[in-house]
Motif scaffolding. Structure first.
Motif, mmCIF file in Angstrom:
data_model
loop_
_atom_site.group_PDB
_atom_site.id
_atom_site.type_symbol
_atom_site.label_atom_id
_atom_site.label_comp_id
_atom_site.label_asym_id
_atom_site.label_seq_id
_atom_site.Cartn_x
_atom_site.Cartn_y
_atom_site.Cartn_z
ATOM 1 N N ALA A 57 0.840 -1.206 0.000
ATOM 2 C CA ALA A 57 0.000 0.000 0.000
ATOM 3 C C ALA A 57 0.870 1.249 0.000
ATOM 4 C CB ALA A 57 -0.932 -0.005 1.212
ATOM 5 N N ALA A 58 1.939 1.236 0.762
ATOM 6 C CA ALA A 58 2.861 2.377 0.796
ATOM 7 C C ALA A 58 3.489 2.588 -0.578
ATOM 8 C CB ALA A 58 3.934 2.166 1.863
ATOM 9 N N ARG A 59 3.847 1.502 -1.258
ATOM 10 C CA ARG A 59 4.418 1.618 -2.611
ATOM 11 C C ARG A 59 3.394 2.204 -3.576
ATOM 12 N NH1 ARG A 59 6.988 -3.134 -1.096
ATOM 13 N NH2 ARG A 59 5.407 -4.464 -2.055
ATOM 14 N N ILE A 60 2.142 1.762 -3.478
ATOM 15 C CA ILE A 60 1.072 2.295 -4.330
ATOM 16 C C ILE A 60 0.965 3.807 -4.150
ATOM 17 C CG2 ILE A 60 -1.454 2.367 -4.617
ATOM 18 C CD1 ILE A 60 -1.399 -0.695 -3.954
ATOM 19 N N LEU A 61 1.078 4.258 -2.909
ATOM 20 C CA LEU A 61 0.959 5.682 -2.596
ATOM 21 C C LEU A 61 2.275 6.433 -2.714
ATOM 22 C CD1 LEU A 61 -1.428 5.294 0.461
ATOM 23 C CD2 LEU A 61 -2.021 6.174 -1.814
ATOM 24 N N ASN A 62 3.339 5.704 -3.060
ATOM 25 C CA ASN A 62 4.662 6.302 -3.211
ATOM 26 C C ASN A 62 5.086 7.048 -1.939
ATOM 27 O OD1 ASN A 62 7.028 6.815 -4.622
ATOM 28 N ND2 ASN A 62 6.266 8.750 -5.429
ATOM 29 N N MET A 63 4.978 6.339 -0.809
ATOM 30 C CA MET A 63 5.391 6.910 0.471
ATOM 31 C C MET A 63 6.097 5.834 1.287
ATOM 32 S SD MET A 63 1.928 7.035 2.886
ATOM 33 C CE MET A 63 1.144 8.306 1.963
ATOM 34 N N PRO A 64 6.935 6.231 2.222
ATOM 35 C CA PRO A 64 7.563 5.228 3.087
ATOM 36 C C PRO A 64 6.511 4.485 3.917
ATOM 37 C CG PRO A 64 8.690 7.334 3.280
ATOM 38 C CD PRO A 64 7.424 7.576 2.491
ATOM 39 N N ARG A 65 6.779 3.222 4.188
ATOM 40 C CA ARG A 65 5.859 2.406 4.996
ATOM 41 C C ARG A 65 5.605 3.048 6.345
ATOM 42 N NH1 ARG A 65 6.868 -1.460 8.762
ATOM 43 N NH2 ARG A 65 5.168 -2.882 9.195
ATOM 44 N N ARG A 66 6.634 3.598 6.967
ATOM 45 C CA ARG A 66 6.486 4.236 8.279
ATOM 46 C C ARG A 66 5.506 5.409 8.199
ATOM 47 N NH1 ARG A 66 5.342 3.794 13.024
ATOM 48 N NH2 ARG A 66 6.155 1.738 12.686
ATOM 49 N N ASN A 70 2.099 5.786 10.291
ATOM 50 C CA ASN A 70 1.829 6.984 11.099
ATOM 51 C C ASN A 70 0.501 7.622 10.709
ATOM 52 O OD1 ASN A 70 4.215 6.703 12.552
ATOM 53 N ND2 ASN A 70 5.349 8.129 11.260
ATOM 54 N N LYS A 71 0.237 7.696 9.410
ATOM 55 C CA LYS A 71 -1.033 8.268 8.952
ATOM 56 C C LYS A 71 -2.205 7.381 9.376
ATOM 57 C CE LYS A 71 0.414 11.207 5.193
ATOM 58 N NZ LYS A 71 -0.208 12.414 5.727
#
Length: 85
Positions: A57-66, A70-71
């Motif tokens: 999911a983090a890759r899909i959103l292009n953001m770090p997993r952490r 946190n979000k």
């Protein structure tokens, strides 16, 4: 040389920035509530698409997993309960 952007109001012209905001904000909804709702929907959509896998999911959103975690914590999204078994 780079061509000029189309004039506003012409076919292919980008919509004004306020048009996108207006289309997502519900009547009477605060800016903060609107952003929270949109972020929640984006996170849930990515989590469903990734079958609950937070790294995917983090890759899909292009953001770090952490950042995703946190979000999720800040928005009250639990590991279970977002429509993924």
């Amino acid at each position: 040389s780079v061509p000029d952007a189309p004039a506003p109001g012409r076919a292919g012209a980008p919509a004004p920035a306020h048009a996108a905001a207006r289309s997502h904000r519900r009547p009477g909804e605060s800016f903060r509530d609107c952003i929270e709702r949109i972020e929640t929907n984006l996170l849930l959509e990515a989590l469903r698409e990734a079958d609950g896998n937070q790294s995917a999911a983090a890759r899909i959103l292009n953001m770090p997993r952490r950042t995703l975690i946190n979000k999720m914590n800040g928005l009250g999204i639990k590991k279970r309960g977002y429509g993924v078994d």
